[in-house]
Design a protein around this motif. Structure first.
Motif, PDB file in Angstrom:
ATOM      1  N   ARG A   1       0.865  -1.180   0.000  1.00  0.00           N
ATOM      2  CA  ARG A   1       0.000   0.000   0.000  1.00  0.00           C
ATOM      3  C   ARG A   1       0.904   1.234   0.000  1.00  0.00           C
ATOM      4  O   ARG A   1       1.680   1.452   0.949  1.00  0.00           O
ATOM      5  CB  ARG A   1      -0.922  -0.002   1.214  1.00  0.00           C
ATOM      6  CG  ARG A   1      -1.935   1.130   1.196  1.00  0.00           C
ATOM      7  CD  ARG A   1      -3.103   0.864   2.138  1.00  0.00           C
ATOM      8  NE  ARG A   1      -4.019   1.984   2.183  1.00  0.00           N
ATOM      9  CZ  ARG A   1      -4.943   2.259   1.262  1.00  0.00           C
ATOM     10  NH1 ARG A   1      -5.061   1.470   0.207  1.00  0.00           N
ATOM     11  NH2 ARG A   1      -5.739   3.296   1.390  1.00  0.00           N
TER      12      ARG A   1
ATOM     13  N   GLY B   1       1.375   5.469  -0.680  1.00  0.00           N
ATOM     14  CA  GLY B   1       0.796   6.807  -0.805  1.00  0.00           C
ATOM     15  C   GLY B   1       1.805   7.738  -1.452  1.00  0.00           C
ATOM     16  O   GLY B   1       3.008   7.631  -1.199  1.00  0.00           O
TER      17      GLY B   1
ATOM     18  N   TYR C   1      -2.141   2.096  -4.901  1.00  0.00           N
ATOM     19  CA  TYR C   1      -1.425   3.371  -4.939  1.00  0.00           C
ATOM     20  C   TYR C   1      -2.441   4.503  -4.780  1.00  0.00           C
ATOM     21  O   TYR C   1      -3.403   4.600  -5.547  1.00  0.00           O
ATOM     22  CB  TYR C   1      -0.666   3.525  -6.258  1.00  0.00           C
ATOM     23  CG  TYR C   1       0.675   2.818  -6.288  1.00  0.00           C
ATOM     24  CD1 TYR C   1       1.850   3.533  -6.421  1.00  0.00           C
ATOM     25  CD2 TYR C   1       0.757   1.434  -6.175  1.00  0.00           C
ATOM     26  CE1 TYR C   1       3.092   2.892  -6.441  1.00  0.00           C
ATOM     27  CE2 TYR C   1       1.979   0.775  -6.197  1.00  0.00           C
ATOM     28  CZ  TYR C   1       3.138   1.520  -6.330  1.00  0.00           C
ATOM     29  OH  TYR C   1       4.361   0.869  -6.342  1.00  0.00           O
ATOM     30  N   ARG C   2      -2.191   5.350  -3.799  1.00  0.00           N
ATOM     31  CA  ARG C   2      -3.095   6.467  -3.517  1.00  0.00           C
ATOM     32  C   ARG C   2      -2.326   7.779  -3.707  1.00  0.00           C
ATOM     33  O   ARG C   2      -1.383   8.068  -2.962  1.00  0.00           O
ATOM     34  CB  ARG C   2      -3.631   6.354  -2.088  1.00  0.00           C
ATOM     35  CG  ARG C   2      -4.666   7.408  -1.686  1.00  0.00           C
ATOM     36  CD  ARG C   2      -5.128   7.127  -0.261  1.00  0.00           C
ATOM     37  NE  ARG C   2      -6.084   8.098   0.241  1.00  0.00           N
ATOM     38  CZ  ARG C   2      -7.405   8.025   0.075  1.00  0.00           C
ATOM     39  NH1 ARG C   2      -7.928   7.008  -0.612  1.00  0.00           N
ATOM     40  NH2 ARG C   2      -8.204   8.934   0.586  1.00  0.00           N
TER      41      ARG C   2
ATOM     42  N   TYR D   1      -2.173  11.974  -3.955  1.00  0.00           N
ATOM     43  CA  TYR D   1      -2.802  13.221  -3.517  1.00  0.00           C
ATOM     44  C   TYR D   1      -2.303  14.338  -4.431  1.00  0.00           C
ATOM     45  O   TYR D   1      -1.101  14.516  -4.597  1.00  0.00           O
ATOM     46  CB  TYR D   1      -2.428  13.540  -2.065  1.00  0.00           C
ATOM     47  CG  TYR D   1      -2.863  12.505  -1.056  1.00  0.00           C
ATOM     48  CD1 TYR D   1      -4.072  12.621  -0.384  1.00  0.00           C
ATOM     49  CD2 TYR D   1      -2.051  11.403  -0.769  1.00  0.00           C
ATOM     50  CE1 TYR D   1      -4.466  11.680   0.552  1.00  0.00           C
ATOM     51  CE2 TYR D   1      -2.438  10.454   0.156  1.00  0.00           C
ATOM     52  CZ  TYR D   1      -3.649  10.593   0.816  1.00  0.00           C
ATOM     53  OH  TYR D   1      -4.033   9.656   1.740  1.00  0.00           O
TER      54      TYR D   1
ATOM     55  N   MET E   1      -5.213  14.450   4.380  1.00  0.00           N
ATOM     56  CA  MET E   1      -4.724  13.418   5.282  1.00  0.00           C
ATOM     57  C   MET E   1      -5.073  13.708   6.736  1.00  0.00           C
ATOM     58  O   MET E   1      -5.182  12.790   7.554  1.00  0.00           O
ATOM     59  CB  MET E   1      -3.215  13.261   5.123  1.00  0.00           C
ATOM     60  CG  MET E   1      -2.806  12.768   3.738  1.00  0.00           C
ATOM     61  SD  MET E   1      -1.012  12.669   3.518  1.00  0.00           S
ATOM     62  CE  MET E   1      -0.650  11.216   4.487  1.00  0.00           C
TER      63      MET E   1
ATOM     64  N   GLN F   1      -4.377   5.270   6.855  1.00  0.00           N
ATOM     65  CA  GLN F   1      -4.277   4.523   5.604  1.00  0.00           C
ATOM     66  C   GLN F   1      -3.357   3.303   5.693  1.00  0.00           C
ATOM     67  O   GLN F   1      -3.382   2.447   4.809  1.00  0.00           O
ATOM     68  CB  GLN F   1      -3.768   5.456   4.506  1.00  0.00           C
ATOM     69  CG  GLN F   1      -4.702   6.607   4.187  1.00  0.00           C
ATOM     70  CD  GLN F   1      -6.034   6.129   3.658  1.00  0.00           C
ATOM     71  OE1 GLN F   1      -6.108   5.313   2.739  1.00  0.00           O
ATOM     72  NE2 GLN F   1      -7.107   6.624   4.253  1.00  0.00           N
TER      73      GLN F   1
ATOM     74  N   PHE G   1      -0.050   2.949   5.185  1.00  0.00           N
ATOM     75  CA  PHE G   1       0.839   2.848   4.026  1.00  0.00           C
ATOM     76  C   PHE G   1       2.104   2.077   4.398  1.00  0.00           C
ATOM     77  O   PHE G   1       2.650   2.240   5.488  1.00  0.00           O
ATOM     78  CB  PHE G   1       1.257   4.240   3.539  1.00  0.00           C
ATOM     79  CG  PHE G   1       0.137   5.051   2.951  1.00  0.00           C
ATOM     80  CD1 PHE G   1      -0.614   4.563   1.889  1.00  0.00           C
ATOM     81  CD2 PHE G   1      -0.153   6.317   3.438  1.00  0.00           C
ATOM     82  CE1 PHE G   1      -1.633   5.314   1.338  1.00  0.00           C
ATOM     83  CE2 PHE G   1      -1.158   7.078   2.894  1.00  0.00           C
ATOM     84  CZ  PHE G   1      -1.917   6.580   1.837  1.00  0.00           C
TER      85      PHE G   1
ATOM     86  N   LEU H   1       5.188   6.055   2.003  1.00  0.00           N
ATOM     87  CA  LEU H   1       4.558   7.331   1.657  1.00  0.00           C
ATOM     88  C   LEU H   1       5.634   8.228   1.058  1.00  0.00           C
ATOM     89  O   LEU H   1       6.656   8.504   1.693  1.00  0.00           O
ATOM     90  CB  LEU H   1       3.951   8.000   2.889  1.00  0.00           C
ATOM     91  CG  LEU H   1       3.346   9.400   2.674  1.00  0.00           C
ATOM     92  CD1 LEU H   1       2.188   9.344   1.679  1.00  0.00           C
ATOM     93  CD2 LEU H   1       2.881   9.996   4.004  1.00  0.00           C
TER      94      LEU H   1
ATOM     95  N   HIS I   1      -0.228   7.891   9.211  1.00  0.00           N
ATOM     96  CA  HIS I   1      -0.761   7.092   8.108  1.00  0.00           C
ATOM     97  C   HIS I   1       0.167   5.972   7.674  1.00  0.00           C
ATOM     98  O   HIS I   1      -0.197   5.170   6.813  1.00  0.00           O
ATOM     99  CB  HIS I   1      -1.063   7.998   6.909  1.00  0.00           C
ATOM    100  CG  HIS I   1      -2.267   8.870   7.093  1.00  0.00           C
ATOM    101  ND1 HIS I   1      -3.551   8.400   6.948  1.00  0.00           N
ATOM    102  CD2 HIS I   1      -2.383  10.178   7.428  1.00  0.00           C
ATOM    103  CE1 HIS I   1      -4.417   9.384   7.165  1.00  0.00           C
ATOM    104  NE2 HIS I   1      -3.726  10.471   7.465  1.00  0.00           N
TER     105      HIS I   1
END
Length: 667
Positions: A477, A479, A498-499, A501, A536, A542, A544, A547, A573
């Protein structure tokens, strides 16, 4: 006030350089209304009435202290921030600044009325000298030692003292002079009491607008490629005010025979630096040329204004037209340019306008003027030819930028350009995303190579090594703060999430339509619009594995993403042994000591990974800092070889939301 309030709200709007431009637009517009109030008060009210009205205004302004914006003004999504910033400033500092803005013309009018034969224009120079001292003291005496909340409190206390003094002056002046008295004649420079003609008033406005537009355009150009920091706000504005001081304090400080030829060299120098090949020029070249060019241009504009100043009977009208010009220049750079131009063309436009005005000034000079009669025709011809040459050079540059771009658009957060290079049929053909003059992503166009990570994200880069160290974890995971072209998604495997921002809606659209990293990846991808930190702070944890902080405004990470509080959000996170990768590549700022202190404040270890350019693989040299609380990352063999410890710097302190100082980390 401008520096304090702009620094307070900068983190709320992504750290964009356009925040300062929008603030400048607001202050110039309110200055116009303040001058309009002073003009109306002097023209329509008797002295005692002027005093009474102004005392009430001072009292009302005090009721709005302190100048601290409420958190309810923070943006909630991806809406355009310009209107929200303007409304925030209006509600927070609007009335106090309106009151301050009326001070100079109003007190000059009172002084001229109560002191026969007075020369009030020198008070205008004194007023600007005070502003310049405030600007110069901020990055040296205020910003390094006081948190922003204390800065606001100190300013509010000083404003209260000002209101008491100004109120006392208003009461004292009300009882002096005749109720219907007009300023006496001042026999200087052939000035008379006739009302200025329309052409002269339009020239006042045009000269002020040109100087204002150049001030903001030069500031934009510097901050978009370095950082949106008070130091780079202060320098151009200080030079702008200094030109006012020199031109209005003593007769003879501005001499056409010296400054007009110097203007030709200054405008030519700025135009030359806008040409291809100077995108990566150092501060040693950029700052002297642009700052020096701005100062010379402002000296010409403000020197000609001083030469055209009317009898003090009309001084409030004079200042009103100057403020109208300032607001016009601010509207052009702050509102018209971001939404009317596809690129950063306000600086070329300002340079061209200044050349035209200089030619107009030469044409308007009387033929009997000293140093002028003999060479009138030749000088006019030379000025016209130089202006046409400048127009041709600037036009060629603008056309070249537009012609070489596949897509070119601009919004509040800056200008984006997508361009292709290389033979389209070869494997080396590549597509590039550029923000301002900074490269923000690249992708090979051939189907066999387009999934390769490029730019700052190659396998040997810090982010590449960090993701490779997690290869045994499935699924991963990840970010990412800052989308760019979406290159980091090239590392995604089936089952990964994959997140991203991203605050700039244009970047989101370009990553989706002009690049294919997001479509090609095997990972599941989601893009969260809006400021990463604000998002966030409100979303659930999340968890992660990694990150990456890769958000850049121009060539620098926004300050609010490098503070101790920001790192607290990041590690909330991350998993307990998760990795934080911070991209700190920068030509002008040494961000490594800042990140080191933030990591130590979280009780984490950190190493830096630096790589060189590799044109064959379309990799840029990059500097990443990898931070973690677990040993797995640092025991990864390739990272053991590439990672280096972070060195401390004694003059750099821990950054917080209340304190930061980029001046101390300039390279």
């Amino acid at each position: 006030m401008q520096l304090v309030i702009a620094k307070m709200i900068l983190p709320w709007f992504g750290g964009s350089a356009a925040v300062w431009t929008t603030c400048m637009l607001f202050f110039q517009a309110v200055l116009l209304f303040g001058y309009l109030y002073a003009y109306g008060a002097v023209r329509l009210l008797k002295p005692k009435a002027q005093s009474a009205v102004h005392v009430l205004l001072l009292f009302a302004s005090v009721l709005l202290l302190p100048i601290v914006p409420g958190t309810g003004w923070k943006p909630t999504g991806t809406e355009d921030p310009s209107l929200r910033i303007l409304l925030l400033l209006l509600a927070t500092v609007g009335l106090p600044y309106f009151t301050l803005s009326a001070t100079s013309p109003l007190l000059q009018a009172w002084y001229a009325r109560t002191h026969e034969g007075a020369v009030p224009y020198r008070l205008f120079a004194l007023s600007n000298a005070g502003s310049m001292l405030g600007l110069l003291s901020y990055p040296v005496l205020v910003e390094p030692y006081f948190a922003v909340q204390r800065q606001a409190a100190g300013w509010s206390a000083a404003f209260l003292v000002f209101c008491l003094l100004c109120g006392a002056a208003a009461v004292l002046c009300a009882g002096k002079g005749k109720e219907d008295a007009a300023p006496q004649a001042i026999p200087q420079g052939g000035e008379d009491m006739e009302k200025p003609v329309t052409g002269t008033m339009l020239l006042w406005t045009a000269l002020a607008a040109c100087a204002s537009a150049l001030l903001l355009a030069v500031t934009n150009h510097l901050t978009q490629n370095v950082a949106a920091i008070p130091f780079l706000w202060v320098l151009p504005l200080t030079l702008y005010l200094l030109s006012f001081i020199l031109c209005f304090s003593v007769e003879g400080r501005y001499r056409r025979i010296f400054y007009l030829p110097l203007l030709a060299a200054a405008l030519g120098g700025m135009c030359h630096l806008l040409s291809p090949g100077y995108e990566t020029a150092g501060l040693v070249l950029l700052i002297p040329v642009y700052a020096g060019g701005l100062f010379v241009a402002c000296m010409v504009c403000h020197g000609e204004l001083a030469a055209l100043k009317p009898h003090p009977r009309h001084l409030t009208a004079f200042y009103l037209m100057i403020s109208l010009g300032g607001a016009t220049g601010g509207i052009f750079v702050g509102l018209v340019a971001p939404y009317g131009f596809r690129g950063y063309y306000e600086l070329p436009a300002g340079i061209a306008a200044c050349a035209v005005l200089a030619t107009v000034v030469l044409y308007r000079l009387p033929s009997s003027a000293a140093h002028w009669a003999r060479w009138r025709g030749a000088l006019l011809l030379a000025a016209a030819a130089g202006t046409l040459a400048l127009f041709a050079a600037l036009g060629w540059q603008v056309r070249r930028d537009a012609r070489g771009a596949r897509v070119m658009e601009r919004n509040f957060y800056g200008g984006l350009r997508v361009s292709d290079s290389g033979n389209p049929d070869s494997e080396s053909a590549i597509r590039t995303l550029v923000h301002g003059t900074i490269y923000h992503g690249r992708q090979f166009l051939s189907p066999s190579m387009r999934r390769r990570p490029t730019a700052y994200y190659g396998p040997s880069s810090g982010i590449g090594l960090a993701l490779r160290s997690l290869a045994g974890k499935k699924p991963r995971r990840v970010g990412v703060i800052g989308l760019g072209a979406g290159t980091i998604a090239a590392y995604g495997k089936r089952g990964d999430r994959y997140r991203f921002y991203e605050i700039n809606p244009l970047v989101i659209r370009f990553a989706d339509t002009e690049f294919s990293f997001l479509r090609d990846t095997e990972a599941e991808v989601e893009v969260v619009p809006g400021d990463a930190r604000l998002s966030m702070e409100t979303e659930p944890r999340q968890d992660f594995d990694l990150l990456a902080v890769d958000a850049f405004s121009g060539d620098s990470i926004p300050v609010h993403l490098l503070t101790r509080e920001a790192f607290g959000v990041y590690f909330r996170h991350l998993k307990d042994r998760g990795v934080l990768a911070v991209h700190v590549s920068n030509k002008y700022l040494d961000l490594k000591p800042v990140v080191r202190l933030a990591a130590l404040s979280m009780g984490k270890e950190a190493v830096t990974v630096e790589t060189e350019d590799d044109p064959a693989n379309a990799w840029y040299g990059s500097t990443w800092i990898l931070i973690s609380g677990g040993r797995a990352l640092f025991d990864f063999p390739p990272l053991k070889e590439a990672g280096k410890p972070l060195a401390a710097r004694e003059n750099v302190g821990l950054w917080t939301d209340e304190y930061s100082n980029l001046f101390r980390i300039l390279k």
